[in-house]
Design an enzyme around this catalytic site. Sequence first.
Site: not given
Ligand SMILES: Nc1ncnc2c1ncn2[C@@H]1O[C@H](COP(=O)(O)OP(=O)(O)OP(=O)(O)O)[C@@H](O)[C@H]1O
Ligand SMILES: C[C@@](O)(CCO)CC(=O)[O-]
Ligand SMILES: [Mg+2]
Length: 385
Positions: A144, A202
Site C-alpha cells: 500500500s 515495491d
Molecule cells: N492510501 C493511503 N493513504 C495514506 N497513507 C498511506 C496509504 N497507503 C499507505 N499509506 C502509508 O503507508 C503505511 C503502510 O505502509 P507499510 O509499508 O507499513 O505497509 P504496506 O506497504 O501495506 O506493506 P508492505 O510494505 O509489506 O508491502 C501506512 O501506515 C501509511 O502511512
Molecule cells: C520487506 C520488504 O522486502 C518488502 C516489503 O514489501 C521491504 C523492501 O524490500 O523494501
Molecule cells: Mg510498504
Amino acid sequence: MEVKARAPGKIILSGEHAVVHGSTAVAASIDLFTYVTLSFATAGNDDSVKLQLKDMALEFSWPIRRIREALSSLAAPSSTPTSCSIESVKSISALVEEQNIPEAKIALASGVSAFLWLYTSIQGFKPATVIVTSDLPLGSGLGSSAAFCVALSAALLAFSDSVTVDTKLQGWSIFGESDLELLNKWAYEGEKIIHGKPSGIDNTVSTYGNMIKFRSGNLTRIKPSMPLKMLITNTKVGRNTKALVAGVSERTLRHPNAMSFVFNAVDSISNELANIIQSPASDDVSITQKEEKLEELMEMNQGLLQCMGVSHASIETVLRTTLKYKLASKLTGAGGGGCVLTLLPSLLSRTVVDKVIAELESCGFQCLTAGIGGNGVEICFGGSS
Ligand SMILES: Nc1ncnc2c1ncn2[C@@H]1O[C@H](COP(=O)(O)OP(=O)(O)OP(=O)(O)O)[C@@H](O)[C@H]1O
Ligand SMILES: C[C@@](O)(CCO)CC(=O)[O-]
Ligand SMILES: [Mg+2]
C-alpha cells in the site's frame, strides 16, 4: 485542471527482506489499486494544499504560506528526484503534527509526510486538492505504501514540466519509458520516508506492473509461461514494514555470517522460482510438476523468513490450516502479521478452495483472490474514469 492516477499493489512471490540485503526477489502486481486525484484551484481564492484520505474520512489542509515558511530552504520545484534531508524531515514532521491525526490513525503520519515531500518537491508551493482512495488494506504486505507513492508521483508529474504527457488523451493511459523511470525514482523517495530503508522492489513493480525479478535496484521483466493463481489471506494483524526491516537488519548485525547464508539461500530460491515460472511446460515437465516445485520453494522461503524473525503466530495458523489441504503457503511483504500467499494449483477443485477459504475465514482472517500481473501505473485526465 484535474488528473487521476492509479497504481497497483503487489505480492512478493519470493525474496522479501533478503532483497534489502542484496538478494534477488520476485514480485507481481495485483489488480487492487490506490487512486490519487489532483486538481488545481481555478478560482484563485483558495490558498492552501488539501489532502483528503477518503477511506479514512480524514482531511488535512495547510496554508501555502505555512508550507513555504516551514520548507523555506527547499529549492522547489525540482526536476530531479531528491532525498528528504534531516532538516526537511523535521520541518515536515512539524507540519504533520499540526494536523492532530487521531492516535488510532497515527500510522498514517508517515504517509502524510511522504505526501508533503513529494508534493512540494514536484509542484513547489502551489494550492491544490489531492484526494486518495485505495482498494488495498494498509500495512498488510500488499504494497500500500508503494502504490500510494507511485500514484502520487504520477499525478504530480502529469502536471509538471518534467514529463511529456498528452492531457487530451481519453481513458487510462500509460507513461513513456523514460517518464516511468523518473516517476519510479520519485516514488522511491516517498517510500524512503515511510519505510526507512526500502529495497525499491515495491515501487518498481507498482510502476511497471506485470511480474519482475529485482536485485540491487535492477529489474528484469518476467514473462510467465504458466497460469499462476494465489489465494491471499489477510491475517488482519497490523504491523509496520519499517520496524520489521529494521529488526532483520539488527539480527544481521548480530549474526552476519549465518544471515549471509540465509540471504544467499533466498537468492537461489528466487532465481529458481523465476526460471520455473518462465520455462515453457513440456511433455516431461507438466504444469503440475512445475507447481509442485513452486510449492516446495515457497515452503523453503517461508522457513528462511522464520529464520529472519518476521513470521507471526497468525501466519503460522494460516500455514497449518492450508497444509491440512496439502497447500503450500508463505508470508508476503514484510510479514509480522499482514498477508499470506497460498498457491492454488490449476487442478485444485473449487470445492477444496471453498473449504480452505471457509476454514481460514472461521479463524477471523479475510481471503482475497486478486488478478496477478496486470498493468502498472496509469493516468487519466478530466476525471472521466
Ligand atoms: N492510501 C493511503 N493513504 C495514506 N497513507 C498511506 C496509504 N497507503 C499507505 N499509506 C502509508 O503507508 C503505511 C503502510 O505502509 P507499510 O509499508 O507499513 O505497509 P504496506 O506497504 O501495506 O506493506 P508492505 O510494505 O509489506 O508491502 C501506512 O501506515 C501509511 O502511512
Ligand atoms: C520487506 C520488504 O522486502 C518488502 C516489503 O514489501 C521491504 C523492501 O524490500 O523494501
Ligand atoms: Mg510498504
